[in-house]
Design a protein around this motif. Structure first.
Motif, PDB file in Angstrom:
ATOM      1  N   ALA A  43      41.202  33.896  -6.130  1.00 34.12           N
ATOM      2  CA  ALA A  43      42.245  34.550  -6.920  1.00 34.12           C
ATOM      3  C   ALA A  43      42.926  35.648  -6.117  1.00 34.12           C
ATOM      4  CB  ALA A  43      41.653  35.123  -8.203  1.00 34.12           C
ATOM      5  N   ARG A  44      42.143  36.403  -5.348  1.00 34.84           N
ATOM      6  CA  ARG A  44      42.721  37.460  -4.518  1.00 34.84           C
ATOM      7  C   ARG A  44      43.638  36.865  -3.450  1.00 34.84           C
ATOM      8  NH1 ARG A  44      38.395  40.285  -3.817  1.00 34.84           N
ATOM      9  NH2 ARG A  44      37.599  39.074  -2.087  1.00 34.84           N
ATOM     10  N   THR A  45      43.209  35.783  -2.814  1.00 36.52           N
ATOM     11  CA  THR A  45      44.022  35.124  -1.799  1.00 36.52           C
ATOM     12  C   THR A  45      45.293  34.546  -2.409  1.00 36.52           C
ATOM     13  OG1 THR A  45      42.030  34.593  -0.544  1.00 36.52           O
ATOM     14  CG2 THR A  45      44.014  33.360  -0.007  1.00 36.52           C
ATOM     15  N   ALA A  46      45.180  33.943  -3.581  1.00 40.81           N
ATOM     16  CA  ALA A  46      46.362  33.390  -4.256  1.00 40.81           C
ATOM     17  C   ALA A  46      47.317  34.503  -4.660  1.00 40.81           C
ATOM     18  CB  ALA A  46      45.942  32.579  -5.476  1.00 40.81           C
ATOM     19  N   GLY A  47      46.780  35.636  -5.100  1.00 41.51           N
ATOM     20  CA  GLY A  47      47.630  36.766  -5.468  1.00 41.51           C
ATOM     21  C   GLY A  47      48.385  37.319  -4.274  1.00 41.51           C
ATOM     22  N   VAL A  48      47.694  37.427  -3.140  1.00 40.17           N
ATOM     23  CA  VAL A  48      48.354  37.907  -1.925  1.00 40.17           C
ATOM     24  C   VAL A  48      49.444  36.931  -1.509  1.00 40.17           C
ATOM     25  CG1 VAL A  48      48.003  38.328   0.538  1.00 40.17           C
ATOM     26  CG2 VAL A  48      46.413  39.279  -1.122  1.00 40.17           C
TER      27      VAL A  48
END
Length: 138
Positions: A43-48
């Motif tokens: 989720a963090r990678t997708a948000g970035v």
């Protein structure tokens, strides 16, 4: 073509390629992928990735609206590309080769020879006393 023009062309090509690679790495958000495993890391990678994509699209829309009002700014594109490619190639250039390494910290009035070596009181280091020569400037 002269040698200087060929070298400048190679430098611009190298800078353009490095700029494309850097843009791809920045857009993929790979630097955040190694910070953990599981759904939170994904989720963090997708948000970035989505934030960076929105920034890129927003920048393109802003420049397009700017061009609609001032079409002469289209001439800034090659100038910005030239400057960016030139700077990218210079920032990624290998360091210059080092010259002949000095034989040590030899100061004025010293030779490269060692007079004596004394251990420091704690026993973790040594003091090196070089042989000194007296030099008369008269």
């Amino acid at each position: 073509m002269s040698a200087r023009a060929a070298a400048a062309g190679r430098r611009l090509c190298c800078g353009t390629w490095l700029g494309i690679l850097a843009w791809g790495r920045w857009q993929m958000a790979i630097d955040h992928a190694s910070r953990g495993r599981g759904p939170a890391a994904l989720a963090r990678t997708a948000g970035v990735f989505l934030r960076r994509l929105a920034l890129a699209v927003g920048g393109g829309v802003f420049y397009a609206s700017l061009l609609a009002r001032a079409p002469q700014l289209i001439y800034a594109v090659p100038l910005v590309w030239l400057y960016g490619a030139w700077q990218m190639s210079e920032s990624s250039a290998p360091p210059p080769p080092e010259g002949v390494p000095p034989r040590g910290d030899v100061l004025a009035g010293e030779t490269g020879e060692v007079d004596r070596v004394e251990p420091i009181a704690e026993g973790v280091g040594f003091i090196v006393h070089p042989v000194r020569e007296e030099v008369n400037d008269r």
